[in-house]
Scaffold this motif. Structure first.
Motif, mmCIF file in Angstrom:
data_model
loop_
_atom_site.group_PDB
_atom_site.id
_atom_site.type_symbol
_atom_site.label_atom_id
_atom_site.label_comp_id
_atom_site.label_asym_id
_atom_site.label_seq_id
_atom_site.Cartn_x
_atom_site.Cartn_y
_atom_site.Cartn_z
ATOM 1 N N LYS A 19 40.911 45.790 39.697
ATOM 2 C CA LYS A 19 41.559 46.716 40.631
ATOM 3 C C LYS A 19 40.619 47.857 41.032
ATOM 4 N N HIS A 20 39.856 48.370 40.057
ATOM 5 C CA HIS A 20 39.089 49.598 40.297
ATOM 6 C C HIS A 20 37.638 49.383 40.729
ATOM 7 N N LYS B 274 34.928 45.722 45.603
ATOM 8 C CA LYS B 274 34.929 44.299 45.979
ATOM 9 C C LYS B 274 34.475 44.168 47.432
ATOM 10 N N TYR C 149 32.444 40.729 43.472
ATOM 11 C CA TYR C 149 32.190 41.852 42.554
ATOM 12 C C TYR C 149 30.769 41.799 42.019
ATOM 13 N N ALA D 158 41.959 43.063 34.154
ATOM 14 C CA ALA D 158 42.852 43.249 35.306
ATOM 15 C C ALA D 158 42.605 44.617 35.936
ATOM 16 N N ASP D 159 42.468 45.620 35.075
ATOM 17 C CA ASP D 159 42.240 46.976 35.549
ATOM 18 C C ASP D 159 40.881 47.084 36.254
#
Lengths: 367, 367
Positions: free
Chosen positions: B360-361, B364, B305, B356-357
């Motif tokens: 996910k969004h 990556k 990321y 966490a969100d």
């Protein structure tokens, strides 16, 4: 580690009742609710800093790109101006050393309540000429026209302290060739103390950003501060954001009022106050009417009285703070500040009444 | 003077809407209403200063008479500690010069996220040993036991920066032989930034008040500051009284909570947070659990990321400020501060959900 031996202090375990008072000393002045409320807002940095910068440019009448607020009182801004503009080597070690040894930098002394002529100033040989615009100890507003040109003729920077005067009496730093000027937040601007607007001319920047050595202070290093206020990503220190909100609001009030209206108003109010004092038989300390600082009035300490008894009586009876002299005027004057929101007819009348009453009730010896 | 050429700035002629935000970066933290309201009170000096002094003595666990708040941010307190404790002559010119040239004073380097041993520290030959207690860039809380004794064996002063740690993790300066310590108002204390508690041991005072030369700064000269805070009649500078009210209130909250409860609470909350992070598959940057700073958590930047996208997403979607690394940890970590009123289970859950969100969004890449 064993258990705590310094216990929670009793004084912190109960509420702190804050008394109200009309603050008519040489500053800080009272803070209007609008400014106090602004300081209580949540804290976010950069956008407010740009607004503060524009507000200072307006108040100082300058296009200087290096214009910002130091995160400290006026004395931190003074340190900032000197640390950054002087370097070891070029005359500085002597001047600087003298400065911190209590003597003044190449002092020219005039009588308390008087001021320098430009002819006198031309005799001074220095790298930075440091002048106080509004001298709150003596109540003098020092003339500033022509000094910038004189300084530049001799490749000298013109540094002005306008803590007690800014907003209350004319000064336009670009037009007058002032290279560095600073003020405080707590006088005419009526913001809480703790931030100090400062601005550097291109000429000052030339010197400051081409130093051979770094200034002694990290906190006040302009190469960092200027970046920080340019709002790039460089972290320098955590700015007092609440204080910046207050400062922003005080500059907004000045922008709404108009700088020229503020100057006119302070001058008219000071003259009204001075007339009232003279009618009461009191004498003004500054004889030359043009040299009277509109924001801070110095009154000759009434003969036969102890000035401390007068200020004490007025505090106790009227809940108004006025003060005695300081430095060159210690023991010689009473000092009354009428700055920003405190510069009102109602306050003039209150303080005249309080003074008249004090002269009746305080002990008077035969003179 | 001709008429004004810098006009009132448009941005000051309209209200400034202040956005709300949860500030979970390494500080400043959010200011509770009670503290903000205290700062909006009218301004009177000396009584509040005594209360602030007692509060700092409690928070620092010290009987040092020279205990006060510098009228500026933590970096002003750092300058204050160094300006006053070092003198030209005694090794200082070299150290000080090096310091301002960007190198550190007699640096001993350890890996980012690690800390020094007392054996390593004993090898250092210096007049002042300067240690950061809570290193917010790496998330390390540095052990402080035994270092005071070591320093005193070699006639050296022990100077501690506890800006990011004080109130959130144990430190008792008298017991630990710390000679000078400072902190900031805007971290665990939750007061607005702009004041910096500082304290000097008798040993430090011996050196400071017996200097051969005056410190370079007038604003930060302890011989004036100590007098000013002793509340005699010497005027030194105009203290940021509104900020002192806020600081008084923040110290009052600490006194009511109890220092040990505050330490325990910050530790428990940090452990709860760390557990949540690990359950999510994130790694903590500081491996040694005892060396983890409870107030500021550093998370290894998630592989694949861009950390900037994560902090940006969390700001935009959740209105929560967290940050990346700085200095030795730049690009390596995410930084989450949980300090004072921000150290709550609700905030831990909010930031875990946001992280966490974000994972996910956010984009990556293959690692």
């Amino acid at each position: 580690m064993s258990s705590l031996f310094v216990l929670p202090p009793e004084c912190l375990l109960q509420p702190f009742p804050v008394p109200q008072r009309l603050m008519l000393g040489p500053g800080p002045s009272n803070v209007p609710t609008r400014i106090a409320a602004a300081g209580a807002q949540p804290m976010l940095g950069p956008p407010i800093m740009n607004q503060v910068k524009s507000g200072i440019q307006y108040a100082f009448q300058t296009r200087n790109r290096v214009t910002l607020a130091v995160s400290g009182p006026g004395h931190a801004a003074m340190d900032c101006a000197i640390f950054n503009s002087l370097e070891p080597g070029e005359n500085e070690s002597c001047q600087w050393h003298m400065w911190r040894e209590g003597a003044k930098m190449n002092t020219v002394v005039t009588s308390a309540g008087g001021y320098f002529t430009n002819e006198g100033i031309e005799q001074i040989n220095t790298v930075v000429f440091f002048l106080t615009h509004g001298e709150s100890s003596t109540g003098v507003v020092h003339p500033t026209d022509g000094i910038g040109d004189l300084c530049h003729k001799y490749n000298c920077l013109f540094l002005v302290d306008s803590v007690a005067a800014l907003g209350g009496t004319p000064i336009c730093i670009d037009e007058q060739g002032i290279d560095i000027m600073y003020t405080g937040s707590q006088k005419v601007l009526n913001a809480p103390p703790g931030t100090a607007p400062i601005s550097f001319s291109e000429r000052a920047c030339q010197k400051i950003f081409n130093r051979r050595t770094k200034p002694i202070s990290y906190f006040l290093d302009m190469s960092w501060l200027a970046n920080y206020w340019g709002c790039d990503d460089n972290f320098h220190h955590t700015g007092p954001v609440s204080s910046f909100y207050g400062l922003r609001e005080s500059l907004a009030i000045l922008a709404e009022t108009g700088l020229e209206n503020s100057w006119k108003w302070h001058k008219a109010l000071a003259e009204y106050f001075h007339k009232g004092l003279e009618e009461m038989g009191l004498k003004l300390f500054v004889q030359d009417t043009n040299a009277r600082l509109p924001t801070v009035t110095t009154i000759v300490a009434p003969p036969g009285y102890d000035w401390r008894e007068i200020t004490g009586y007025i505090m106790k009876t009227y809940n108004i703070e006025i003060s005695g002299g300081i430095g060159p005027s210690a023991g010689m004057v009473l000092c009354v500040g009428l700055m920003g929101c405190n510069s009102s007819k109602a306050n003039v009348e209150k303080v005249l009444e309080a003074l008249a009453d004090a002269l009746k009730h305080c002990h008077k010896s035969r003179v």
